[in-house]
Design a protein around this motif. Structure first.
Motif, mmCIF file in Angstrom:
data_model
loop_
_atom_site.group_PDB
_atom_site.id
_atom_site.type_symbol
_atom_site.label_atom_id
_atom_site.label_comp_id
_atom_site.label_asym_id
_atom_site.label_seq_id
_atom_site.Cartn_x
_atom_site.Cartn_y
_atom_site.Cartn_z
ATOM 1 N N GLU A 28 -6.583 4.550 4.351
ATOM 2 C CA GLU A 28 -5.974 5.199 5.515
ATOM 3 C C GLU A 28 -5.541 4.186 6.562
ATOM 4 O O GLU A 28 -4.495 4.328 7.181
ATOM 5 C CB GLU A 28 -6.952 6.206 6.130
ATOM 6 N N ALA A 86 -1.059 5.571 -7.315
ATOM 7 C CA ALA A 86 -1.960 5.921 -6.206
ATOM 8 C C ALA A 86 -3.377 6.194 -6.682
ATOM 9 O O ALA A 86 -4.342 5.880 -5.990
ATOM 10 C CB ALA A 86 -1.414 7.127 -5.450
ATOM 11 N N GLU A 87 -3.516 6.797 -7.869
ATOM 12 C CA GLU A 87 -4.849 7.125 -8.383
ATOM 13 C C GLU A 87 -5.351 6.095 -9.392
ATOM 14 O O GLU A 87 -6.376 6.322 -10.036
ATOM 15 C CB GLU A 87 -4.818 8.518 -9.027
ATOM 16 N N CYS A 102 2.574 1.888 -3.397
ATOM 17 C CA CYS A 102 1.610 2.394 -4.383
ATOM 18 C C CYS A 102 1.215 3.830 -4.082
ATOM 19 O O CYS A 102 1.060 4.645 -4.993
ATOM 20 C CB CYS A 102 0.368 1.507 -4.421
ATOM 21 N N GLN A 103 1.056 4.162 -2.802
ATOM 22 C CA GLN A 103 0.674 5.526 -2.437
ATOM 23 C C GLN A 103 1.781 6.526 -2.740
ATOM 24 O O GLN A 103 1.506 7.695 -3.036
ATOM 25 C CB GLN A 103 0.305 5.592 -0.948
ATOM 26 N N GLU A 104 3.026 6.072 -2.684
ATOM 27 C CA GLU A 104 4.157 6.966 -2.943
ATOM 28 C C GLU A 104 4.366 7.241 -4.421
ATOM 29 O O GLU A 104 5.069 8.186 -4.778
ATOM 30 C CB GLU A 104 5.442 6.371 -2.344
ATOM 31 N N VAL A 123 -6.026 2.943 -3.876
ATOM 32 C CA VAL A 123 -4.932 2.890 -2.905
ATOM 33 C C VAL A 123 -4.744 4.250 -2.236
ATOM 34 O O VAL A 123 -4.443 4.328 -1.042
ATOM 35 C CB VAL A 123 -3.632 2.403 -3.593
ATOM 36 N N SER A 124 -4.947 5.318 -2.989
ATOM 37 C CA SER A 124 -4.776 6.660 -2.414
ATOM 38 C C SER A 124 -5.779 6.947 -1.303
ATOM 39 O O SER A 124 -5.556 7.823 -0.460
ATOM 40 C CB SER A 124 -4.897 7.723 -3.511
ATOM 41 N N ASP A 125 -6.898 6.220 -1.279
ATOM 42 C CA ASP A 125 -7.932 6.440 -0.260
ATOM 43 C C ASP A 125 -7.765 5.568 0.979
ATOM 44 O O ASP A 125 -8.498 5.744 1.956
ATOM 45 C CB ASP A 125 -9.324 6.163 -0.852
ATOM 46 N N SER A 165 -10.919 -0.409 -2.869
ATOM 47 C CA SER A 165 -10.608 0.999 -2.619
ATOM 48 C C SER A 165 -9.461 1.443 -3.505
ATOM 49 O O SER A 165 -8.554 0.656 -3.801
ATOM 50 C CB SER A 165 -10.167 1.207 -1.158
ATOM 51 N N VAL A 183 0.832 -1.203 0.000
ATOM 52 C CA VAL A 183 0.000 0.000 0.000
ATOM 53 C C VAL A 183 0.866 1.251 0.000
ATOM 54 O O VAL A 183 0.641 2.189 -0.780
ATOM 55 C CB VAL A 183 -0.975 -0.009 1.199
ATOM 56 N N GLU A 184 1.885 1.275 0.850
ATOM 57 C CA GLU A 184 2.748 2.453 0.939
ATOM 58 C C GLU A 184 3.490 2.718 -0.364
ATOM 59 O O GLU A 184 3.592 3.866 -0.807
ATOM 60 C CB GLU A 184 3.739 2.299 2.098
#
Length: 197
Positions: A53, A26-27, A19-21, A49-51, A47, A16-17
């Motif tokens: 939490e 992320a989108e 992909c978010q980076e 990945v950017s969403d 979800s 997750v991290e």
């Protein structure tokens, strides 16, 4: 699987991290997590990945009941695609299945066949990573894309990071090429031919 849960939980966090980076991922990357033991559980609904939490934590208990998991996936994929119009433009879904046991329930072969049937509009590709008591024949039967089994003499905890690397590299390559590629060889694993059954 219980001794390896901390590694699996860490791998999910890293996935997750990572992909978010990466703004390009992320989108774009949608992730859902389903766990299974004595039953099937939707741990993380589909979800972006950017969403995400809060990253879910896996727990272990009970047997390896895969039929319920395959049935849940079939229903859940249909619900996810119906709820998100943007999915109609996306690639075919992919299930990365990690298991350390042999199915302990009846009807799992029929449930898997139903999941991947051509009549199922949302049928996924399935890549399976087997360890522990998971056998070669079953791993091949529940895979459509690739199947891997921890190599003889390799400790599961040493092989598991290769699963993360494989999933991450397939996400990255598919985001740029538009097709899904998995490695022919994976450190700590042996590749199981899908015609091995």
């Amino acid at each position: 699987m219980e001794p390896n849960l901390p590694i699996l939980n860490e791998m999910l966090c890293q996935l997750v991290e990572r992909c978010q980076e990466a703004p390009s991922l992320a989108e774009m990357v949608l992730l859902s997590v389903v766990s299974f033991n004595s039953g099937a559980h939707l741990v993380l609904p589909l979800s972006l990945v950017s969403d995400i939490e809060a990253i879910p934590i896996f727990g272990a208990q009970g047997a390896t009941n895969v039929a319920e998991m395959f049935r849940m996936l079939r229903v859940q994929l249909g619900l996810d695609f119906a709820a998100r119009d943007e999915l109609r433009r996306w690639m075919r879904p992919v299930v990365f299945l990690i298991t350390d046991g042999i199915p302990s329930d009846e009807g799992w072969e029929e449930a898997f066949a139903d999941l991947i049937a051509p009549s199922n509009r949302f049928r996924p590709h399935v890549a399976t990573f087997g360890m522990g008591e998971a056998g070669r024949e079953v791993i091949a039967k529940v895979s459509t894309l690739a199947a891997y089994l921890v190599a003889d003499g390799v400790e599961t905890e040493r092989a598991l990071p290769s699963v993360f690397s494989s999933v991450m590299s397939s996400i990255e390559s598919s985001s740029s090429s538009g097709r899904l590629d998995l490695p022919l060889e994976l450190p700590g694993f042996r590749t199981v031919p899908l015609d091995a059954v």
